[in-house]
Design a protein around this motif. Structure first.
Motif, PDB file in Angstrom:
ATOM      1  N   LYS A  19       0.832  -1.201   0.000  1.00 44.17           N
ATOM      2  CA  LYS A  19       0.000   0.000   0.000  1.00 44.17           C
ATOM      3  C   LYS A  19       0.867   1.251   0.000  1.00 44.17           C
ATOM      4  N   ASP A  20       1.982   1.223   0.724  1.00 45.43           N
ATOM      5  CA  ASP A  20       2.911   2.354   0.718  1.00 45.43           C
ATOM      6  C   ASP A  20       3.490   2.540  -0.684  1.00 45.43           C
ATOM      7  N   ALA A  23       1.033   4.010  -3.172  1.00 43.68           N
ATOM      8  CA  ALA A  23       0.918   5.460  -3.001  1.00 43.68           C
ATOM      9  C   ALA A  23       2.108   6.167  -3.644  1.00 43.68           C
ATOM     10  N   ASP A  93       2.308   3.991   7.076  1.00 39.14           N
ATOM     11  CA  ASP A  93       0.980   3.713   7.638  1.00 39.14           C
ATOM     12  C   ASP A  93      -0.015   3.276   6.560  1.00 39.14           C
ATOM     13  N   GLU A  94       0.423   2.297   5.761  1.00 38.64           N
ATOM     14  CA  GLU A  94      -0.416   1.733   4.703  1.00 38.64           C
ATOM     15  C   GLU A  94      -0.906   2.790   3.713  1.00 38.64           C
ATOM     16  N   ARG A  96      -1.228   6.050   4.218  1.00 41.96           N
ATOM     17  CA  ARG A  96      -2.044   7.124   4.797  1.00 41.96           C
ATOM     18  C   ARG A  96      -1.222   8.284   5.355  1.00 41.96           C
ATOM     19  N   GLU A  97       0.102   8.192   5.329  1.00 41.70           N
ATOM     20  CA  GLU A  97       0.934   9.254   5.903  1.00 41.70           C
ATOM     21  C   GLU A  97       2.105   9.564   4.976  1.00 41.70           C
ATOM     22  N   GLU A 114      -1.065  13.816   6.954  1.00 42.05           N
ATOM     23  CA  GLU A 114      -2.022  12.759   6.703  1.00 42.05           C
ATOM     24  C   GLU A 114      -2.462  12.855   5.252  1.00 42.05           C
ATOM     25  N   GLU A 116      -5.222  12.536   3.100  1.00 44.47           N
ATOM     26  CA  GLU A 116      -6.678  12.466   3.185  1.00 44.47           C
ATOM     27  C   GLU A 116      -7.271  11.812   1.947  1.00 44.47           C
ATOM     28  N   GLU A 117      -6.661  12.103   0.800  1.00 49.18           N
ATOM     29  CA  GLU A 117      -7.127  11.521  -0.462  1.00 49.18           C
ATOM     30  C   GLU A 117      -5.951  11.426  -1.416  1.00 49.18           C
TER      31      GLU A 117
END
Length: 142
Positions: A19-20, A23, A93-94, A96-97, A114, A116-117
């Motif tokens: 997931k990281d 992203a 954080d998967e 999310r960060e 964070e 957010e999207e």
């Protein structure tokens, strides 16, 4: 039983890393600031980017490994003055960060945001301060 628990732990770590990395792949490229929102004491002020005030994030293509940082260039335009700064970043954080790291006058500074999207076209980052106020920035991929 211990082998099963260990195998599940390994799978969950690999999935978090995936997931990281996903992203990081989406972030690759240029992102133009569209707007910022400042919230304090329940009051939100929205500031749209314009020709005299803007920001671009340019994330390098990178294969993220645990505790490894990638490169990002941040270009800001404010009052007809352009500033280009090189930073490092990583995603945690998967996915999310976003952690930005830079060197200021010999000090290594790190700041977390964070996510957010994050889509192929839109990135929204938010930071919440200790006093409860927050800053949100929306970027569009170029």
């Amino acid at each position: 039983m211990k082998k099963l628990i260990f195998a599940l732990a390994v799978v969950s770590i690999v999935m978090a890393c995936n997931k990281d990395q996903k992203a990081v792949r989406i972030l690759d490229g240029k992102w133009q600031l569209e707007k910022q929102e400042y919230t304090e004491n329940g009051i939100t002020i929205t500031v749209e980017a314009n020709s005299s005030q803007s920001e671009t994030l340019e994330f390098s293509k990178c294969k993220l490994k645990k505790d490894e940082f990638c490169d990002v260039k941040i270009t800001t335009l404010e009052d007809n003055e352009i500033t280009v700064s090189d930073y490092s970043y990583k995603v945690e954080d998967e996915g999310r960060e976003l952690v930005l790291q830079g060197n200021f006058d010999g000090l290594l500074i790190s700041q977390s945001f964070e996510i957010e999207e994050l889509t192929k076209k839109e990135l929204v980052l938010e930071i919440t301060y200790q006093d409860g106020s927050s800053n949100s920035a929306t970027y569009e991929k170029r």
